[in-house]
Design an enzyme around this catalytic site. Structure first.
Site, mmCIF file in Angstrom:
data_model
loop_
_atom_site.group_PDB
_atom_site.id
_atom_site.type_symbol
_atom_site.label_atom_id
_atom_site.label_comp_id
_atom_site.label_asym_id
_atom_site.label_seq_id
_atom_site.Cartn_x
_atom_site.Cartn_y
_atom_site.Cartn_z
ATOM 1 N N LYS A 27 6.795 -10.478 0.111
ATOM 2 C CA LYS A 27 5.597 -10.551 -0.720
ATOM 3 C C LYS A 27 5.957 -10.023 -2.110
ATOM 4 O O LYS A 27 6.740 -9.087 -2.187
ATOM 5 C CB LYS A 27 4.483 -9.673 -0.132
ATOM 6 C CG LYS A 27 4.034 -10.069 1.266
ATOM 7 C CD LYS A 27 3.120 -8.985 1.854
ATOM 8 C CE LYS A 27 2.849 -9.273 3.324
ATOM 9 N NZ LYS A 27 2.085 -8.210 3.986
ATOM 10 N N GLU A 52 -5.507 -7.702 3.355
ATOM 11 C CA GLU A 52 -4.378 -7.045 2.688
ATOM 12 C C GLU A 52 -4.790 -5.787 1.928
ATOM 13 O O GLU A 52 -5.887 -5.748 1.365
ATOM 14 C CB GLU A 52 -3.772 -8.004 1.653
ATOM 15 C CG GLU A 52 -2.465 -8.621 2.039
ATOM 16 C CD GLU A 52 -1.294 -7.658 2.149
ATOM 17 O OE1 GLU A 52 -1.421 -6.496 1.726
ATOM 18 O OE2 GLU A 52 -0.255 -8.077 2.650
ATOM 19 N N ASP A 53 -3.909 -4.787 1.883
ATOM 20 C CA ASP A 53 -4.189 -3.585 1.080
ATOM 21 C C ASP A 53 -3.263 -3.479 -0.127
ATOM 22 O O ASP A 53 -3.346 -2.501 -0.864
ATOM 23 C CB ASP A 53 -4.010 -2.316 1.929
ATOM 24 C CG ASP A 53 -2.556 -2.033 2.233
ATOM 25 O OD1 ASP A 53 -1.832 -2.997 2.591
ATOM 26 O OD2 ASP A 53 -2.126 -0.880 2.094
ATOM 27 N N LYS A 75 3.866 -0.255 -1.715
ATOM 28 C CA LYS A 75 3.002 -0.919 -0.729
ATOM 29 C C LYS A 75 3.263 -2.426 -0.683
ATOM 30 O O LYS A 75 3.245 -3.084 -1.712
ATOM 31 C CB LYS A 75 1.526 -0.639 -1.035
ATOM 32 C CG LYS A 75 1.155 0.787 -0.695
ATOM 33 C CD LYS A 75 -0.342 1.015 -0.717
ATOM 34 C CE LYS A 75 -0.636 2.459 -0.311
ATOM 35 N NZ LYS A 75 -2.039 2.807 -0.539
ATOM 36 N N ASP A 96 -2.367 -8.028 7.502
ATOM 37 C CA ASP A 96 -1.253 -7.154 7.166
ATOM 38 C C ASP A 96 -1.340 -5.956 8.130
ATOM 39 O O ASP A 96 -2.368 -5.748 8.771
ATOM 40 C CB ASP A 96 -1.406 -6.711 5.702
ATOM 41 C CG ASP A 96 -0.364 -5.704 5.297
ATOM 42 O OD1 ASP A 96 0.834 -5.921 5.596
ATOM 43 O OD2 ASP A 96 -0.730 -4.678 4.679
ATOM 44 N N LEU A 97 -0.274 -5.189 8.245
ATOM 45 C CA LEU A 97 -0.275 -4.063 9.194
ATOM 46 C C LEU A 97 -0.460 -2.714 8.486
ATOM 47 O O LEU A 97 -1.505 -2.058 8.617
ATOM 48 C CB LEU A 97 1.048 -4.063 9.981
ATOM 49 C CG LEU A 97 1.249 -2.888 10.932
ATOM 50 C CD1 LEU A 97 0.249 -2.908 12.072
ATOM 51 C CD2 LEU A 97 2.681 -2.902 11.494
ATOM 52 N N ASP A 98 0.584 -2.314 7.725
ATOM 53 C CA ASP A 98 0.569 -0.996 7.086
ATOM 54 C C ASP A 98 -0.568 -0.903 6.071
ATOM 55 O O ASP A 98 -0.628 -1.689 5.124
ATOM 56 C CB ASP A 98 1.906 -0.747 6.368
ATOM 57 C CG ASP A 98 3.084 -0.688 7.327
ATOM 58 O OD1 ASP A 98 2.960 -0.012 8.360
ATOM 59 O OD2 ASP A 98 4.125 -1.313 7.047
ATOM 60 N N THR A 145 -0.021 3.823 8.009
ATOM 61 C CA THR A 145 1.376 4.250 8.089
ATOM 62 C C THR A 145 1.981 4.533 6.713
ATOM 63 O O THR A 145 3.108 5.034 6.639
ATOM 64 C CB THR A 145 2.219 3.169 8.802
ATOM 65 O OG1 THR A 145 1.669 1.902 8.442
ATOM 66 C CG2 THR A 145 2.168 3.330 10.306
ATOM 67 N N SER A 168 3.240 -9.237 8.238
ATOM 68 C CA SER A 168 3.661 -7.931 7.681
ATOM 69 C C SER A 168 5.084 -7.982 7.160
ATOM 70 O O SER A 168 5.926 -8.692 7.704
ATOM 71 C CB SER A 168 3.575 -6.883 8.794
ATOM 72 O OG SER A 168 4.247 -5.699 8.422
ATOM 73 N N ALA A 169 5.366 -7.182 6.134
ATOM 74 C CA ALA A 169 6.728 -7.073 5.605
ATOM 75 C C ALA A 169 7.602 -6.170 6.477
ATOM 76 O O ALA A 169 8.822 -6.151 6.344
ATOM 77 C CB ALA A 169 6.679 -6.493 4.193
HETATM 78 C C1 BG6 Z 1 5.193 -2.876 4.361
HETATM 79 C C2 BG6 Z 1 4.871 -1.537 3.734
HETATM 80 O O1 BG6 Z 1 4.179 -3.231 5.248
HETATM 81 O O2 BG6 Z 1 6.430 -2.807 5.072
HETATM 82 C C3 BG6 Z 1 6.023 -1.085 2.849
HETATM 83 O O3 BG6 Z 1 3.684 -1.638 2.969
HETATM 84 C C4 BG6 Z 1 7.315 -1.074 3.664
HETATM 85 O O4 BG6 Z 1 5.746 0.187 2.315
HETATM 86 C C5 BG6 Z 1 7.560 -2.445 4.266
HETATM 87 O O5 BG6 Z 1 8.413 -0.725 2.827
HETATM 88 C C6 BG6 Z 1 8.831 -2.512 5.125
HETATM 89 O O6 BG6 Z 1 8.647 -1.715 6.265
HETATM 90 P P1 BG6 Z 1 9.794 -1.322 7.280
HETATM 91 O O7 BG6 Z 1 9.033 -0.750 8.449
HETATM 92 O O8 BG6 Z 1 10.531 -2.559 7.657
HETATM 93 O O9 BG6 Z 1 10.677 -0.330 6.612
HETATM 94 MG MG MG Z 2 0.005 -3.108 3.641
#
Ligand code: BG6
Ligand code: MG
Length: 218
Positions: free
Chosen positions: A145, A169-170, A45, A9-11, A17, A114-115
């Site tokens: 997710k 994952e967090d 998250k 996962d990224l964030d 972030t 990542s989402a």
């Molecule tokens: C996820 C974050 O990785 O990405 C969420 O944990 C975030 O908080 C989601 O809403 C979507 O991100 P973005 O950058 O497309 O707005």
């Molecule tokens: Mg995350």
């Protein structure tokens, strides 16, 4: 050595972030007089941008037209991108580079799952885009997710089965997604929150090379 798919996962896993997501959402919430705390932010998250806005509006019982919602979504992303623009490699979380380098040295596929729709620009800003063999992000999947789609697509890109895939994952939603897909879930963060994960670590500094070697060879 065997080969597995290592899906990150990224964030909140590679970079912190979540604080920028929070600040950008907080600005929208403030203009709507919605009380939006750090605790509320936990609910966002791993959750998609559209769903995040729905959760925030729900906190304040605010109803809005699609047009208004789109305005807030655009505003939030513009503010978020202004924070991202200032990022550099100093924002990579501790221990991440050591783990990425170990996996690279052992020829393991490294995949992003990542989402976020901003995943590529963030990886570019922190200068680690070239570590990833493939990227699956919010632009590539239709089910967010805890649906496992993002990780299943990632495993396929690495030519690995779900059972041979390991997910870092967090978020609670992300751990649920990995478990649903029968992947090995590794929670990064508080074990009491990520209690469904197969393994738990507070951060990547706690992950030993012996542990990574065991994951590869299991
Ligand atoms: C996820 C974050 O990785 O990405 C969420 O944990 C975030 O908080 C989601 O809403 C979507 O991100 P973005 O950058 O497309 O707005
Ligand atoms: Mg995350």
């Amino acid at each position: 050595m065997k080969t597995k798919a290592f899906i990150f996962d990224l964030d909140g896993v590679i970079v912190d972030t979540a604080k920028y997501h929070y600040l950008a959402w907080k600005k929208i919430a403030d203009t709507l007089n919605i009380d939006f705390t750090h605790e509320h932010n936990e609910l966002l998250k791993g959750v998609s941008r559209v769903r995040s806005l729905e959760i925030i509006l729900g906190l304040g019982n605010v109803e809005a037209t699609e047009e208004q919602k789109n305005e807030w979504l655009n505003q939030k992303n513009e503010d978020y991108l202004a924070y991202i623009d200032k990022m550099d490699d100093s924002e990579i979380l501790p221990g991440v580079m050591r783990v990425l380098n170990f996996l690279k040295d052992h020829n393991q596929p490294i995949i992003l799952g990542s989402a976020s729709k901003n995943a590529r620009p963030i990886l570019e800003k922190v200068q680690i885009l070239n570590y990833f063999d493939d990227i699956v992000d919010g632009n590539d999947v239709s089910n967010a997710k805890p649906d496992p789609e993002v990780f299943i697509v990632g495993a396929r890109k690495a030519n690995q089965t779900n059972e041979n895939s390991i997910v870092f994952e967090d978020s609670v939603a992300g751990i649920e997604a990995a478990n649903t897909a029968k992947m090995t879930s590794i929670g990064i963060g508080e074990a009491s929150i990520l209690n469904e994960a197969k393994f738990n670590f507070n951060n990547f500094e706690e992950i030993s090379e012996d542990f990574l070697a065991e994951l590869i060879n299991q």
